[in-house]
Design an enzyme around this catalytic site. Sequence first.
Site, short mmCIF file in Angstrom:
data_model
loop_
_atom_site.label_atom_id
_atom_site.label_comp_id
_atom_site.label_asym_id
_atom_site.label_seq_id
_atom_site.Cartn_x
_atom_site.Cartn_y
_atom_site.Cartn_z
N GLY A 6 4.83 1.33 -0.42
CA GLY A 6 5.57 1.05 -1.65
C GLY A 6 5.71 -0.44 -1.91
N GLY A 35 -3.14 -1.59 -6.96
CA GLY A 35 -2.50 -2.87 -7.31
C GLY A 35 -2.53 -3.11 -8.82
N ASP A 36 -3.66 -2.76 -9.45
CA ASP A 36 -3.77 -2.96 -10.90
C ASP A 36 -2.81 -2.03 -11.64
OD1 ASP A 36 -5.80 -4.77 -10.29
OD2 ASP A 36 -7.36 -3.24 -10.48
N GLY A 47 0.84 -1.20 0.00
CA GLY A 47 0.00 0.00 0.00
C GLY A 47 0.87 1.24 0.00
#
Lengths: 310, 310
Positions: free
Chosen positions: B221, B247-248, B218
């Site tokens: 990093g 995340g994508d 998150g």
Amino acid sequence: MILTVTLNAALDVTYGVDSLRPRTSHRVDTTYERAGGKGINVARVLAALGHEAAVTGLAGGPTGGLLRDELRTAGLPDDLVTVAGDSRRTLTVVSRDDGEATVFNQCGPRVSPGEGETFTDHFASLVRGATVVALCGSLPPGLPPDAYAHLIRTAARAGAASVLDTSGPALLGALVAGPDVVKPNAAELAAVTGRADVPAAAAQLRALGARAVVASSGPGGVHAVTPNGAWRAAPPEQLAGNPTGAGDACVAALAAGLATGAPWPDVLRESVALSAAAVPCPVAGDFDAGTYHRFRTAVSVEEVHAAHAH
Amino acid sequence: MILTVTLNAALDVTYGVDSLRPRTSHRVDTTYERAGGKGINVARVLAALGHEAAVTGLAGGPTGGLLRDELRTAGLPDDLVTVAGDSRRTLTVVSRDDGEATVFNQCGPRVSPGEGETFTDHFASLVRGATVVALCGSLPPGLPPDAYAHLIRTAARAGAASVLDTSGPALLGALVAGPDVVKPNAAELAAVTGRADVPAAAAQLRALGARAVVASSGPGGVHAVTPNGAWRAAPPEQLAGNPTGAGDACVAALAAGLATGAPWPDVLRESVALSAAAVPCPVAGDFDAGTYHRFRTAVSVEEVHAAHAH
């Protein structure tokens, strides 16, 4: 035939989750979909009681296609008129931990004036085969508040009686056409009249044109003010469950009563018994046959001679 | 061409309400729908960056039709395989009072063995035109936990590198095929390895077959363990917003890095900048171009020489 009208038909979707917790992610482990909107629920109850019931109204788009597929599966004749917009969904999230329901209602597509006229013509043709019409639910965006008034007049010219279950401007705008029965619940009645006193508020709706007013008060039963007298009817006991379908079951009983010409006390007894029998069922349009048969002889009906009642 | 795979594609629906209150009824005043599922979000980010990206996976039923319509509108090439079941929806209810999101994820339709084989054949044909494949998200019911392993081997035989973003058994079952990069987040990494220590857990996934592990934490990093060394990369500042698309965006940067053959520190800088740039955007698949350009030179990348890191 009893014709039910649902101008803002919906696909009713129910999601089952373990526990609804705002601001978290939930895995939906059961999904249940069926055609909804008040008039469609009324038609389901009427069909289950053995009445010939038809469904009309407006539906469109992929969601309209799904709700029509479901009507076909349920054996309910679909006389819906197709509109360009996508029909709305109503989503009920049921938490398994406490059995409680949280509801999200979409508004429905905007209806064009041309689509409104197409429906009016279609309704005028369908209503010739009907003894009673049940006009149910909110008006979709784009239809004027007197939309129900036009339909009630068309029905009356064709010799069909009308039951109206709506609220707010749609209810007020319909009264001038003289609906045979209007069925607001107590909150809706207070909202349109500004009066919390049910007999006084009912008298006001009658002064504005309604022939009979049957005000429902949830577990308290109904209060009816009609040209033939006023009555209160109440269930013999309270049942736990989901009250969302009780109003639709009540309208089904009122429509069936108009169709058979039963006396008011009998119609009200049926209305209260069917409403109560809807409460144990998780989805609107269903009722518990055992409760219905047990309650229909046990509902108390009392004539009211108060100053407000005529 | 970068081929993104979404085996459990979804229609992502967002409802806007005033305030989410469990056990009440809500009026939904805004509804927003678009094609979703992690691989589709990755393809959106890649297309916005100017990469040639294609979408494959499984979709079906009326919901599958809606999500394909939206892909067409978005200009994303649709190479999805049609299945008999209706694709799932994911619903995000956003409360206007606090800006918070509550998410309801349907599971997706069961995929038959025949549909799985049809997809495998289709993928084998598509991957011949790809330099990289990004395999993203959960496996739908009916597919075995080694489904991704087959696709990774097929991609390798065709000369395409692979990035895998999944969790649980689907992740563990894929490692033996030697994916070039796996991108679990810290929680997913801990769940499959039983180790909270990121370098140790990453080393374990590499021992099981992954060539490189990029673990995202998150706002903290990423921590990357690769055949060429280990690095930590962190954003220069924290942004408020919606982390669901970060995340994508990270996977899109990893796939783009594999496609261009950039050195790992550059790839990780891009990954962190794009992830951070997704946070200010309300829907996954979007990123804020200003944040991206500001962060891509400001991300810190530090080589790690710890005992666990190789």
